[in-house]
Each structure stands twice: as structure tokens, then as C-alpha cells.
Write an enzyme that holds these catalytic residues in place. Structure first.
Site, PDB file in Angstrom:
ATOM      1  CB  SER A 113      -2.565  72.886 -50.984  1.00 23.13           C
ATOM      2  OG  SER A 113      -4.081  72.653 -51.019  1.00 23.13           O
ATOM      3  CG  HIS A 114      -4.695  72.924 -54.521  1.00 25.60           C
ATOM      4  ND1 HIS A 114      -4.979  73.724 -53.877  1.00 25.60           N
ATOM      5  CD2 HIS A 114      -4.483  72.721 -56.138  1.00 25.60           C
ATOM      6  CE1 HIS A 114      -4.808  74.816 -53.923  1.00 25.60           C
ATOM      7  NE2 HIS A 114      -4.705  74.496 -55.235  1.00 25.60           N
ATOM      8  CG  ASP A 277      -6.291  69.361 -51.070  1.00 23.93           C
ATOM      9  OD1 ASP A 277      -6.685  68.509 -50.532  1.00 23.93           O
ATOM     10  OD2 ASP A 277      -5.626  70.459 -50.727  1.00 23.93           O
ATOM     11  CG  ASP A 279      -3.140  70.342 -47.469  1.00 25.80           C
ATOM     12  OD1 ASP A 279      -3.544  69.881 -48.871  1.00 25.80           O
ATOM     13  OD2 ASP A 279      -2.986  70.776 -47.085  1.00 25.80           O
ATOM     14  CG  ASP A 281      -6.643  71.248 -46.996  1.00 18.05           C
ATOM     15  OD1 ASP A 281      -6.728  71.044 -47.782  1.00 18.05           O
ATOM     16  OD2 ASP A 281      -6.455  72.971 -47.018  1.00 18.05           O
ATOM     17  NE  ARG A 282      -8.492  73.087 -52.757  1.00 13.52           N
ATOM     18  CZ  ARG A 282      -8.399  74.375 -53.175  1.00 13.52           C
ATOM     19  NH1 ARG A 282      -8.941  74.182 -54.868  1.00 13.52           N
ATOM     20  NH2 ARG A 282      -7.789  75.555 -53.326  1.00 13.52           N
ATOM     21  CE  LYS A 376      -9.116  74.682 -47.930  1.00 14.35           C
ATOM     22  NZ  LYS A 376      -8.583  75.677 -48.730  1.00 14.35           N
TER      23      LYS A 376
HETATM   24  C1  G1P Z   1      -8.177  79.803 -53.634  1.00 15.14           C
HETATM   25  C2  G1P Z   1      -9.401  79.407 -53.542  1.00 15.14           C
HETATM   26  C3  G1P Z   1      -9.555  79.905 -51.902  1.00 15.14           C
HETATM   27  C4  G1P Z   1      -8.633  79.464 -51.154  1.00 15.14           C
HETATM   28  C5  G1P Z   1      -7.211  79.315 -51.461  1.00 15.14           C
HETATM   29  C6  G1P Z   1      -5.861  78.157 -50.710  1.00 15.14           C
HETATM   30  O1  G1P Z   1      -7.197  80.845 -53.478  1.00 15.14           O
HETATM   31  O2  G1P Z   1     -10.033  80.794 -54.211  1.00 15.14           O
HETATM   32  O3  G1P Z   1     -11.425  79.918 -52.025  1.00 15.14           O
HETATM   33  O4  G1P Z   1      -8.791  79.718 -49.967  1.00 15.14           O
HETATM   34  O5  G1P Z   1      -7.575  78.649 -52.725  1.00 15.14           O
HETATM   35  O6  G1P Z   1      -7.118  76.507 -50.781  1.00 15.14           O
HETATM   36  P1  G1P Z   1      -7.290  82.037 -54.747  1.00 15.14           P
HETATM   37  O7  G1P Z   1      -6.331  81.088 -56.337  1.00 15.14           O
HETATM   38  O8  G1P Z   1      -8.276  82.521 -55.342  1.00 15.14           O
HETATM   39  O9  G1P Z   1      -6.409  83.178 -54.035  1.00 15.14           O
HETATM   40 ZN    ZN Z   2      -5.079  71.364 -48.987  1.00 16.98          ZN
END
Ligand code: G1P
Ligand code: ZN
Length: 543
Positions: A113-114, A277, A279, A281-282, A376
Site C-alpha cells: 500500500s502506502h 497512494d 497501490d 486505493d487511497r 477502496k
Molecule cells: C489504517 C487506517 C484504516 C485502513 C487501514 C488499511 O489502519 O486507519 O482506516 O483501513 O489502515 O489501509 P490502522 O493503522 O488505523 O489500523
Molecule cells: Zn493502499
């Protein structure tokens, strides 16, 4: 082609989290590590002999090697057909769409992801099921259990295939269809949004900057925003996916997408700015000199959904994660739509989407989406905004202010305390949980507590229960404080405090957020005993 069966030993640390298995690249590079996990997918899942498997990732370091390994293991296990994005690239929402469109048995997504990418950074692997969404807990548990007992994996002894050549490649008897990563996804977007109107918006001189952060959405944004919608070349910046994201941290927020934020708050700011981000999705959305909070973005998309052809007269409801502001609830109430509060994490939206109870959903953490896929979707949110802007022909700031006038404003902030000592963080949450019973009716400054609990979610579709999802303290005027520990942090514990205050009076809609929330922030810190318990005087990150 000979199938090799290679003896292996289980690893003890292959438990996928909510976003799949995420580890440092060095961990994945250990002999048999990736192989064990992939074999465990084939040992526990069905359907891959008959239906295609979708494979792709965000292009980060190790993506290409991992894909060659996955293909050899898939072929050795009797998988008949793989749909692979060219260069091994697919955004996460694009994989979700490909699975659904092609009736696939599932998909393997390679991403962290990010999180930063590179030889010393993160890699990840995640399995999505035939509905296009991340595997439910019972599936990830089954895969994990298999990794703990595995003693062999099957793999073909074949040369690497050329990942960059569109067409058919063979790995043993398995057909690998290397497809354009963007086309099907772009076609889907074209069905959902009014591309003619958005094209006319760009023709009228509307200016935008999309920052792909050297991550996966570059090719998607170029094809959709520049080629299909006619935005000038150069609208998409940092548009070539790099294995290390240009040494960046591909997370679209005001801290990591600072270059974009500075541009949108600068003297030559365009009308609209957006980023996605690693991948894809954000999303983050900005107007000229204006930041749209993800919670407001969800509420505003809901309120304006009829402007987009794919959503006109068909929105059944909305869901938001518990810590996300209640702005969307106000819209849902006014429009008579379903509204659900779910625990943090995209997987909780899946059942509601599959059952048609909701059409739109979102999280405060820069995630917004709908029933068009089961992830997302960053670019989707950006296109939704473009559709709204193309129809309304007002500035982002004007549209958001008008929304506040109609529905009131939910001032909102998140304070993160990162790398806190785990036992201190757990102690803090335990103490708050214990205090919940004594809080209702108590007056704290100018606020009176209405309810306090540790959020428990009963899934209305499958009746499953998720306990201990975060401490909620609700006040009589609709304000809230929420405390929870991150499930994705990698070092110690990350304490997140979410603070929200409702303001109906338009004369008070232009305050600085931290100032507007100052009293509640003080109450939140005091109730939890942040200083005493964590030794911290201020948050690591304020969003
Ligand atoms: C975080 C975000 C949450 C999201 C997740 C995956 O999780 O707060 O909304 O779904 O990343 O992208 P957290 O670190 O708060 O558990
Ligand atoms: Zn992502």
C-alpha cells in the site's frame, strides 16, 4: 515440463494482517518464504483449474521477481489461466475489477500500500476472493494455518517470461494473458461518470494537478485524465511508477503529499488537486487553497451522487468506519438512506455492498469507494469529484461551504502517537474501557457525556460479532472522541485519537480546525492521561 516438489519448512511469521502479509523485502527474499505463502493459497483455495486467476502489483521493488515465482507455482498446481497486468502492474482497485469482470477465482495483489518501497523497505502479498474483495478472516486464517504446517511446494522449472509484452505467454501448460493494466478499469470509469461533461470542464480552462507519487496510478491517471478526458499533458505529475517511489512515502496526505499541498496553497494554484497512494486505493482531494477532509468528501459525494450517471437514483445507503466523522450520517438521514457504522478496515464493507444495503462507503484514512469494486478506489473518488465539479461549475471551496450550510460542519481531526510502548498503550485503552461505565451524564468542561463504550459491531448480514473496536465517547451535542490502537503499525503501538465536533451555525464554519476542537482535544488528552501514560507531550502526526 517437470513439476518440482521442493521440501520446505514452515515460517512462524506468515500471519496476514487486515491488508495481507506485509514484511520487509529482506524477509520475502529468504529462501522458500514467498513460495510457502503462495503454495498455501493454492492448498486452501478452489476454482483455479477452471476460472482465471488475476495477478498484479503496484510495481514496487521485488514485484517482478515475485510474479515469476507466483506464475511457476500457479502452473505447477494446475492453474489453467492467469490474467496479468503488463509489467506486472495492476492497481488494487483494478485487480478487484478484473476479478469481478472476468469471473476469476480470485486475485493475488503484490503491494504494501502506502509504505515505502525498495530493497530495505516493505513488500506485501494479499489474496482477494471471487467477489473482488480482500479475503475474509476465515480465508486468511486457513492460509495462515497452511503456512504453519507446510512441508513442500510445487514449482515448475521454467525460464522467466517477458512481463512487458502484451499477448499470451505459456508457463508450462498455463496460459498467461498479459493485458493492458489500464484499459478495463478506464472503461469502467467511463460507464460510471459523465466523461463528456468532464471533458467540457477541462476545455473551459479548468486546471488540475494529479500527483501519482511515482506509484501505480500514474498510467491510469494519464490514460483517463489526460487521454480520455483531455486534460493538458503535465496534469499528471510523478506519473511513472518507480520501484522505490522516488524515495518517497506514497501516502496521499498533507504530510507525505506535501509537494502537491504546497502547490494547491501556493500563488499559482490550479482549481483542483488530487493524489493517490502506492497501490491506488487511497485518495486526497484539494481545491485551490482548500483541503477536503476524507470524511467530508464521503458526505459530499453522497449528497451529490445523482450528478454521476452510474449512481443516479440508485444509491441505497452509505457506511463509514466508526472513527470517520458523522458528516455522512447527516446526509443519509436527510435523504432517507441506510447508514451503517462499521469497524475500521475495508473488509467490513464487503457484506453490506454484496447485499445491496449500501452503495457508497468510506474511511477517514483517505479511503472512499462504492459497489463498483470491493476495494477502496483512489482514482474513482477523484473522478467523482471531477464529475461534481463539471456539473456544478463552482469551486471546491464553494461546494464544500455550501454543503456545510445545508448539513452543518463536522470539525474533525486525528492525533496519532506513533511507536508508543505497547504495554503503556494497552494500559491506556484498558483504563478508558473500565471508565466507560462511569462517564455517561458526566460534565467535562462545556460538554456532557451521553454515552461511552468499546465499539462492538454486529454484522447485519452474517451476524458475526467484532468486539473491542475502539473506545467511543459521545457528547450530547453530537461531538465525539474516539480512541483506538492501529492494526497496521510496525513499531510498538500507534495510538489514534479522533476528535469531532458538530457546528450547525454557518457563522462559525471558518475556524481553524485545531482551534475549533481545542477544548475537546484537551478533554481527550486528560481523560486518557496521555502524558502520564505515554510520556508524550504532543502527537507524532496531526491530520
Ligand atoms: C489504517 C487506517 C484504516 C485502513 C487501514 C488499511 O489502519 O486507519 O482506516 O483501513 O489502515 O489501509 P490502522 O493503522 O488505523 O489500523
Ligand atoms: Zn493502499
Amino acid at each position: 515440463m517437470s513439476v518440482e516438489t521442493i521440501a520446505s519448512q514452515p515460517f512462524q511469521d506468515q500471519k496476514p494482517g487486515t491488508s495481507g502479509l506485509r514484511k520487509k523485502v529482506r524477509v520475502f527474499e529468504q529462501p522458500h518464504y514467498l513460495e510457502n505463502f503462495v503454495q498455501s493459497i493454492f492448498d486452501t483455495q478452489k476454482g483455479y483449474q477452471d476460472a482465471p486467476l488475476v495477478v498484479g502489483g503496484d510495481g514496487r521493488y521485488y514485484n517482478r521477481q515475485a510474479i515469476q515465482t507466483i506464475l511457476r507455482i500457479a502452473a505447477a498446481n494446475g492453474c489453467g489461466r492467469v490474467l496479468l497486468g503488463r509489467g506486472g502492474i495492476f492497481s488494487t482497485p483494478a485487480v478487484s475489477h478484473m476479478i469481478r469482470k472476468h469471473g476469476a477465482c480470485g486475485g493475488i495483489i503484490l503491494s504494501a500500500s502506502h509504505n515505502p518501497g525498495g530493497p530495505d523497505e516493505d513488500f506485501g502479498i494479499k489474496f482477494n476472493t471471487p467477489n473482488g474483495g480482500p479475503a475474509a478472516e476465515k480465508v486468511t486464517e486457513a492460509i495462515y494455518t497452511a503456512t504453519r504446517h507446510i512441508n513442500r511446494y510445487h514449482m515448475l522449472d521454467t525460464p522467466d517470461i517477458d512481463l512487458d509484452q502484451i499477448g499470451i505467454a505459456l508457463v508450462g501448460d498455463m496460459r498467461v494473458e498479459i493485458v493492458d493494466s489500464v484499459c478495463d478499469y478506464a472503461d469502467l470509469m467511463e460507464q460510471l461518470f459523465d466523461f463528456d461533461r468532464i471533458r467540457a470542464l477541462f476545455q473551459s480552462g479548468f486546471r488540475m494537478r494529479f500527483d501519482a507519487m511515482h506509484a501505480v496510478t500514474g498510467p491510469y491517471a494519464r490514460e483517463i485524465i489526460e487521454n480520455r478526458l483531455g486534460a493538458p499533458q503535465g496534469t499528471v505529475v510523478n506519473g511513472i511508477p518507480l520501484e522505490d517511489f522516488g524515495h518517497g512515502h506514497p501516502d496521499p496526505n498533507l504530510v507525505y503529499a506535501k509537494e502537491l499541498a504546497d502547490h494547491l496553497f501556493g500563488p499559482d494554484a490550479p482549481d483542483f488537486g488530487a493524489a493517490s497512494d502506492g497501490d491506488g486505493d487511497r485518495n486526497m482531494v484539494l481545491g485551490r487553497h482548500f483541503f477536503v477532509t476524507p470524511s467530508d468528501s464521503l458526505a459530499l459525494i453522497l449528497a451529490n451522487a445523482d450528478l454521476a450517471p452510474g449512481y443516479r437514483s440508485r444509491v441505497t445507503g452509505v457506511a463509514r468506519s466508526m472513527p470517520t466523522s458523522q458528516a455522512a450520517d447527516r446526509v443519509a438521514a436527510k435523504l432517507g438512506l441506510n447508514c451503517y457504522e462499521t469497524p475500521t478496515g475495508w473488509k467490513f464493507f464487503g457484506n453490506l455492498l454484496d447485499a445491496g444495503k449500501i452503495t457508497l462507503c468510506g474511511e477517514e484514512s483517505f479511503g472512499t469507494g462504492s459497489d463498483h469494486v470491493r476495494e477502496k478506489d483512489g482514482l474513482w473518488a477523484v473522478l467523482f469529484w471531477l464529475n461534481i465539479l463539471a456539473e456544478r461549475r463552482r469551486s471546491v471551496a464553494e461546494i464544500v461551504r455550501e454543503h456545510w450550510q445545508n448539513y452543518g460542519r463536522n470539525y474533525y481531526t486525528r492525533h496519532d502517537y506513533e511507536a508508543v510502548d505497547s504495554s503503556a498503550a494497552n494500559g491506556l485503552i484498558d483504563a478508558l474501557r473500565a471508565a466507560c461505565a462511569t462517564l455517561p451524564g458526566r460534565r467535562l468542561g462545556s460538554y456532557t457525556v451521553e454515552y461511552a463504550d468499546d465499539f462492538r459491531y454486529l454484522d447485519p448480514i452474517d451476524d458475526s460479532v467484532s468486539e473491542k473496536q475502539g473506545i467511543r465517547i459521545g457528547f450530547e451535542d453530537g461531538s465525539r472522541i474516539v480512541y483506538r490502537l492501529s492494526g497496521t503499525g510496525t513499531e510498538g503501538a500507534t495510538l489514534r485519537i479522533y476528535i469531532e465536533a458538530y457546528e450547525a451555525d454557518p457563522a462559525k464554519h471558518d475556524l481553524d480546525t485545531q482551534q475549533a476542537l481545542a477544548e475537546l482535544i484537551g478533554i481527550a488528552d486528560g481523560l486518557a492521561g496521555i502524558r502520564e501514560r505515554t510520556g508524550r507531550n504532543e502527537p507524532t502526526v496531526i491530520t
